[in-house]
Design an enzyme around this catalytic site. Structure first.
Site, PDB file in Angstrom:
ATOM      1  N   TRP A 148      37.844 -14.484 -54.920  1.00  0.00           N
ATOM      2  CA  TRP A 148      36.699 -13.781 -54.353  1.00  0.00           C
ATOM      3  C   TRP A 148      37.251 -12.403 -54.036  1.00  0.00           C
ATOM      4  CZ3 TRP A 148      35.166 -11.395 -49.765  1.00  0.00           C
ATOM      5  CH2 TRP A 148      33.778 -11.245 -49.578  1.00  0.00           C
ATOM      6  N   ASN A 162      45.879 -16.562 -50.813  1.00  0.00           N
ATOM      7  CA  ASN A 162      44.587 -16.395 -50.150  1.00  0.00           C
ATOM      8  C   ASN A 162      44.860 -15.656 -48.844  1.00  0.00           C
ATOM      9  OD1 ASN A 162      41.957 -16.647 -49.197  1.00  0.00           O
ATOM     10  ND2 ASN A 162      42.350 -18.677 -48.319  1.00  0.00           N
ATOM     11  N   GLY A 163      44.111 -14.591 -48.598  1.00  0.00           N
ATOM     12  CA  GLY A 163      44.330 -13.803 -47.380  1.00  0.00           C
ATOM     13  C   GLY A 163      44.414 -12.336 -47.748  1.00  0.00           C
ATOM     14  N   GLU A 165      17.051 -17.888 -39.879  1.00  0.00           N
ATOM     15  CA  GLU A 165      17.730 -18.790 -40.803  1.00  0.00           C
ATOM     16  C   GLU A 165      16.908 -18.981 -42.091  1.00  0.00           C
ATOM     17  OE1 GLU A 165      20.558 -19.813 -41.217  1.00  0.00           O
ATOM     18  OE2 GLU A 165      20.407 -21.568 -42.488  1.00  0.00           O
ATOM     19  N   GLU A 186      19.734 -15.297 -49.593  1.00  0.00           N
ATOM     20  CA  GLU A 186      21.062 -15.516 -50.180  1.00  0.00           C
ATOM     21  C   GLU A 186      21.001 -16.289 -51.490  1.00  0.00           C
ATOM     22  OE1 GLU A 186      24.047 -17.878 -48.085  1.00  0.00           O
ATOM     23  OE2 GLU A 186      22.475 -18.978 -47.069  1.00  0.00           O
ATOM     24  N   LYS A 196      32.134 -19.332 -49.552  1.00  0.00           N
ATOM     25  CA  LYS A 196      31.820 -20.345 -48.541  1.00  0.00           C
ATOM     26  C   LYS A 196      32.490 -20.044 -47.212  1.00  0.00           C
ATOM     27  CE  LYS A 196      29.971 -24.194 -47.267  1.00  0.00           C
ATOM     28  NZ  LYS A 196      28.518 -24.138 -47.077  1.00  0.00           N
TER      29      LYS A 196
HETATM   30  C1  AGP Z   1      25.007 -19.202 -44.826  1.00  0.00           C
HETATM   31  O1  AGP Z   1      24.346 -19.997 -45.706  1.00  0.00           O
HETATM   32  C2  AGP Z   1      26.409 -18.888 -45.115  1.00  0.00           C
HETATM   33  N1  AGP Z   1      27.167 -19.871 -45.725  1.00  0.00           N
HETATM   34  C3  AGP Z   1      27.104 -18.095 -44.026  1.00  0.00           C
HETATM   35  O2  AGP Z   1      26.193 -17.322 -43.326  1.00  0.00           O
HETATM   36  C4  AGP Z   1      27.951 -18.908 -43.026  1.00  0.00           C
HETATM   37  O3  AGP Z   1      27.149 -19.627 -42.154  1.00  0.00           O
HETATM   38  C5  AGP Z   1      28.873 -17.930 -42.262  1.00  0.00           C
HETATM   39  O4  AGP Z   1      29.716 -17.282 -43.166  1.00  0.00           O
HETATM   40  C6  AGP Z   1      29.678 -18.618 -41.192  1.00  0.00           C
HETATM   41  O5  AGP Z   1      30.504 -19.592 -41.726  1.00  0.00           O
HETATM   42  P1  AGP Z   1      31.219 -20.655 -40.803  1.00  0.00           P
HETATM   43  O6  AGP Z   1      30.165 -21.545 -40.254  1.00  0.00           O
HETATM   44  O7  AGP Z   1      32.146 -21.371 -41.733  1.00  0.00           O
HETATM   45  O8  AGP Z   1      31.938 -19.913 -39.742  1.00  0.00           O
END
Ligand code: AGP
Length: 593
Positions: free
Chosen positions: A71, A97-98, A466, A473, A588
């Site tokens: 990503w 990753n990071g 939401e 998205e 994600k």
């Molecule tokens: C929403 O559908 C996303 N996947 C995104 O907003 C997500 O909730 C946000 O990045 C926070 O992620 P987390 O719950 O893993 O902290």
């Protein structure tokens, strides 16, 4: 963000790596690659997804290898920027990753020393640094590299000539999957579920040396023993199970998620003891999270204020980190599905530094949030693969309801009603799902628009946020969630026939005001889709379309409304042919600020 994986054992590594990468694809999907160690190192990488790479890859020999789903953060998605990255000799390969925050300075130094770089990434400094320090011992070289680099990382390195993987973790998740005659490494457990349910969660500062039949972990130069855990998740949990998309499967799993949370209420109640103690000592509470989890926090604010009676500040963690002094007498809750969201972790650190006790609600065992927090409550969503959060959000809401119902000193009769109501929620959510084909029809209609507003009040204002987030998205329709009363303070300028408004109603003290808001919207020609409980006789006369949801106590209306809006977003995105499980530019778990 990115997903990394490593394998060493008695099998051909290439199919194992592709399989693990496919399971990790939700972490990043703009490019991917593998490196295999046979008699020499072979690297194959490109832009696009795992399946494409697997189809075009030649058979690379070797029983040890590493892989990566990217990503992009530093440098556009391209073959050159895809991982693994190698040193000049092509004998050392690294996936990471990071973010290496001092990579530019290191790159300049290495370039002056004669190293040639092939990508724009921060990661590429790592194999070059290993090359610089390597004297026949990969572990020793990696330890020296870690002294040079700053930032966050989960790293897997391999070198031709040594039968081992060397891994290191700081600020980015990394687990080791223990096999019988092989071992795996990955960013998270879903990657290894096909091969093992025995895992070790590495801690920050850990360096691991992994061979086919041994794992040795050190931290700060001392050998440490890291406990082996059994993963509760099943491999089927991370498969589509006959559904067209993970998201649809995960939406349909929600009655089960609600039921599982209620079944596990006993163990939640123990956390409620901690929570109740926290609240007693505190004068206020702060709830922090990002994205969908932030919307859960906003609903949590309503639940706590109504059931516990203390004032709550619910804020995006990313904003909290840059304002407000933290008051020591603040009870704090952080909510994060992945447990790895950088902004939420930073907020947790800030809270702890100010002397606050922090309770984390997370879905991932051993995640960074669970390590940082004083108390952790695990949600019972199971692995969520679709990038859009659905069942994890529902699980967060359920934990909030259960925790607060366990901690409230509401009157016995009111509590009895709420308890009866919460127990019916699995069935109520199922009833919304039973109405799927009707919602699909409305979604078909919605899919033709380019812009939409979602409005709600009270506990359903966060549901408007939401609903809009889900729609934008995955369908790429521009959608805004608004407090219904705020629409006339500006956004009205955008209302016209081509701007549908989705109005979310509950039969509480906001109902009459919502009816007025619908009338105002209709007067501006905007089509209205209303979400309202069964049996309502009024809204149908005002709105163009009505989606009904089962009757529940207003405090629980976010549950049924959420399911309906998830389906609306899903079917609108499907109608528009969008890549629902892997929306463009998203990942994600967002492990950068
Ligand atoms: C929403 O559908 C996303 N996947 C995104 O907003 C997500 O909730 C946000 O990045 C926070 O992620 P987390 O719950 O893993 O902290």
């Amino acid at each position: 963000m990115c997903g990394i994986v490593g394998y060493i054992g008695d099998k051909l590594a290439q199919p194992v790596l592709f399989n693990c990468l496919a399971r990790l694809e939700y972490r990043g999907y703009d490019s991917c690659g593998i490196a295999l160690k046979g008699s020499r190192l072979r690297v194959y990488k490109d832009v696009g997804g795992v399946k494409e790479l697997e189809r075009t890859a030649p058979l690379l020999e070797g029983t040890a290898g590493i892989g990566h789903n990217r990503w992009a953060t530093h440098g556009e998605p391209s073959q050159a920027n895809a991982h693994p990255h190698c040193d000049c000799s092509g004998n050392i390969a690294v996936v990471h990753n990071g973010i290496i925050s001092n990579f530019q300075q290191l790159r300049q130094q290495l370039t002056a020393e004669g190293h040639r770089f092939a990508s724009q990434t921060d990661t590429e400094v790592i194999p070059h640094l290993i090359e610089k320090y390597y004297q026949g011992n990969l572990e020793a070289a990696v330890i020296m590299v870690l002294g040079d680099i700053k930032g966050s990382y989960a790293i897997i390195a391999l070198v031709v000539g040594e039968d081992k993987l060397v891994v290191a973790r700081k600020g980015s998740p990394l687990i080791i999957g223990l096999g019988d005659r092989d071992n795996l490494v990955a960013s998270d457990v879903t990657a290894v579920l096909d091969y093992t349910d025995r895992v070790i969660y590495l801690e920050d500062g850990d360096i691991g040396v992994i061979t086919a039949n041994s794992v040795r972990v050190t931290n700060g130069g001392t050998e440490v023993s890291r406990q082996e855990s059994r993963v509760r998740w099943m491999v089927e949990d991370a498969q589509k199970g006959g559904y067209e998309h993970f998201m649809l499967k995960e939406i349909h799993e929600q009655p089960r998620v609600i039921r599982d949370t209620l079944i596990g209420w006993g163990s939640l109640a123990e956390s409620a003891v901690d929570l109740a103690a926290m609240c007693r000592e505190a004068e206020s509470m702060v709830m922090l999270a990002c994205g969908t989890s932030y919307h859960a926090a906003l609903i949590g604010k309503h639940i706590v204020e109504e059931l516990i009676g203390i004032r709550v500040r619910a804020e995006p963690a990313s904003e909290f980190n840059y304002c407000h002094p933290v008051l020591a007498k603040t009870a704090a809750m952080v909510i994060t599905q992945s447990g790895e969201t950088a902004d939420t972790l930073k907020a947790t650190q800030k809270l702890k530094a100010a002397g606050c006790k922090v309770l984390a609600i997370t879905n991932v065992m051993g995640s960074s949030a669970s390590r940082l927090a004083d108390y952790t409550v695990y949600t019972r969503a199971g692995p969520e693969i679709g990038v859009a959060a659905t069942k994890s959000f529902m699980a967060q809401l359920m934990v909030l309801y259960c925790l607060m119902l366990s901690s409230t000193d509401a009157k016995a009769s009111r509590l009895a009603d709420l308890m009866a109501g919460v127990r019916q929620l699995p069935e109520k959510a199922q009833q919304v799902l039973n109405n799927e084909s009707r919602i699909e029809e409305y979604a078909h209609h919605l899919s033709g628009y380019d812009n939409a507003f979602f409005i709600g009040r009270g506990v359903n204002f966060p549901i408007a946020l939401e609903g809009a987030l889900k729609l934008k998205e995955i369908s790429y329709i521009h959608a805004e969630g608004y407090a219904a009363g705020e629409l006339k303070h500006g956004p009205f300028a955008l209302l016209r026939k081509e701007t549908p408004v989705i109005a979310i109603l509950a039969h509480d003290n906001t109902y009459e005001a919502m009816l007025s808001n619908i009338k105002e919207v209709k007067a501006r020609q905007s089509p209205v889709i209303a979400l309202v409980e069964e049996g309502d006789k009024t809204v149908g006369k005002l709105a163009d379309y009505v989606i009904t949801v089962p009757q529940v106590a207003p405090l629980f209306s976010p549950v049924v409304n959420t399911v309906a809006l998830q389906l609306l977003a899903y079917y609108a995105a499907r109608e528009r042919g969008c890549p629902i499980d892997t929306p463009r530019n998203l990942a994600k778990s967002v492990t950068v600020e």
